[in-house]
Scaffold this active site. Structure first.
Site, PDB file in Angstrom:
ATOM      1  N   ASP A  39       0.924  -1.265   0.110  1.00 13.09           N
ATOM      2  CA  ASP A  39       0.146   0.050   0.028  1.00 13.09           C
ATOM      3  C   ASP A  39       0.879   1.262   0.120  1.00 13.09           C
ATOM      4  O   ASP A  39       2.008   1.372   0.659  1.00 13.09           O
ATOM      5  CB  ASP A  39      -0.869  -0.122   1.186  1.00 13.09           C
ATOM      6  CG  ASP A  39      -1.786   1.178   1.323  1.00 13.09           C
ATOM      7  OD1 ASP A  39      -2.839   1.034   0.715  1.00 13.09           O
ATOM      8  OD2 ASP A  39      -1.596   2.078   1.927  1.00 13.09           O
ATOM      9  N   LYS A  66      -2.822   3.621  -2.803  1.00 10.57           N
ATOM     10  CA  LYS A  66      -4.280   3.846  -2.481  1.00 10.57           C
ATOM     11  C   LYS A  66      -4.054   5.032  -1.350  1.00 10.57           C
ATOM     12  O   LYS A  66      -3.623   4.934  -0.291  1.00 10.57           O
ATOM     13  CB  LYS A  66      -4.929   2.726  -1.817  1.00 10.57           C
ATOM     14  CG  LYS A  66      -5.047   1.567  -2.644  1.00 10.57           C
ATOM     15  CD  LYS A  66      -6.091   1.716  -3.803  1.00 10.57           C
ATOM     16  CE  LYS A  66      -7.353   2.089  -3.331  1.00 10.57           C
ATOM     17  NZ  LYS A  66      -8.139   2.051  -4.063  1.00 10.57           N
ATOM     18  N   MET A 182      -9.128  10.616   7.468  1.00  9.53           N
ATOM     19  CA  MET A 182      -9.043  11.119   6.025  1.00  9.53           C
ATOM     20  C   MET A 182     -10.117  12.505   5.926  1.00  9.53           C
ATOM     21  O   MET A 182     -11.036  12.527   5.014  1.00  9.53           O
ATOM     22  CB  MET A 182      -9.787  10.108   5.157  1.00  9.53           C
ATOM     23  CG  MET A 182      -8.555   8.896   4.966  1.00  9.53           C
ATOM     24  SD  MET A 182      -9.381   7.323   3.890  1.00  9.53           S
ATOM     25  CE  MET A 182     -10.006   6.525   5.424  1.00  9.53           C
TER      26      MET A 182
END
Length: 259
Positions: A39, A66, A182
């Site tokens: 990742d 990602k 996020m």
């Protein structure tokens, strides 16, 4: 006649970035891999520690980025690659930042693998929200200040409604710490929604790159959250709640001693 080995794939949490926070099980599992899918949030230091002395012939390391707000490898492609490689006999390990089951789409990947008869092993990692709280020297929960914590992502599936921040504010007002993933690009929206149920003086904090040498922190209040975040970027964690009072008191004491 010996039975054929069942196809296998592991979803492994790499933690927040500090290689010393890798678990022994994560290290052992990564070193089984013939195909390692890495990742974008896995730090180079973690990858180096995980593969130290093990870069053997036949090991393929594929970076499948990602990250919110950046160009990403399509999730459907990643799942197809995992399935096809595992069915072909590869020892597939998906190395993911933080914990695979905390906003890491590990549930989707596990379901795709199991639907094809592939055995799935999940290895937990320290999630970034916990590393951020530790960096600030505060807990998620405290008997005097917070009886629980809510982990929430501000990044919803495309076309879906995001979290209803006033509702989360009402829950937080009952004694819960908000840990927001996020959310750095949506702080104006988050702040406005939370202010519908929480006082502007509610302690808040932001931690960028939690657990890495380039980590940066800001202690602030909900009323100043968006303004005080302008110098920070992603990936970042937002924490809101009275548990941050100890961090603010400690910072004030440090400033007084330095004066």
């Amino acid at each position: 006649m010996k039975a054929a080995r069942r196809p296998w794939c592991a979803l492994v949490g790499a933690g927040p970035g500090d290689p010393e926070l890798l678990t022994l099980k994560a290290l052992r599992t990564v070193r089984r891999a013939t195909l390692l899918l890495v990742d974008d949030l896995v730090s180079e230091a973690v990858l180096e520690r995980a593969l130290r002395g093990r870069r053997r012939a036949g090991l393929r390391v594929v970076h499948v980025g990602k990250r919110g707000g950046c160009r990403s490898t399509p999730q459907a492609f990643i799942e197809r690659l995992m399935v096809s490689a595992a069915l072909a006999g590869e020892q597939v390990v998906r190395l993911k930042g933080g914990d695979p089951l905390v906003f890491g789409r590990g549930g989707e990947e596990a379901a795709a693998l199991r639907a094809q008869g592939i055995e799935v092993e999940i290895v937990n990692g320290i999630t970034a929200g916990l590393a951020a709280a530790t960096a600030l020297g505060v807990p998620w929960t405290h008997r005097d200040h917070a009886q629980g914590a809510i982990l929430v992502t501000a990044h919803a599936r495309e076309g879906a409604a995001g979290p209803h921040w006033p509702t989360l504010a009402a829950a937080a007002a009952q004694g819960l710490t908000l840990v927001i993933y996020m959310g750095m690009s949506r702080l104006d929206e988050i702040q406005a929604g939370l202010l519908q149920g929480l006082a502007s003086a509610t302690p808040a904090a932001l931690v960028e790159h939690a657990g890495l040498p380039r980590e940066r922190r800001r202690l602030t209040t909900l009323g100043r959250l968006a303004a005080d975040a302008r110098e920070l970027g992603s990936p970042g964690i937002v924490i809101v709640g009275p548990v941050l009072g100890a961090a603010r008191a400690g910072a004030a004491a440090d400033a007084a001693r330095a004066a």
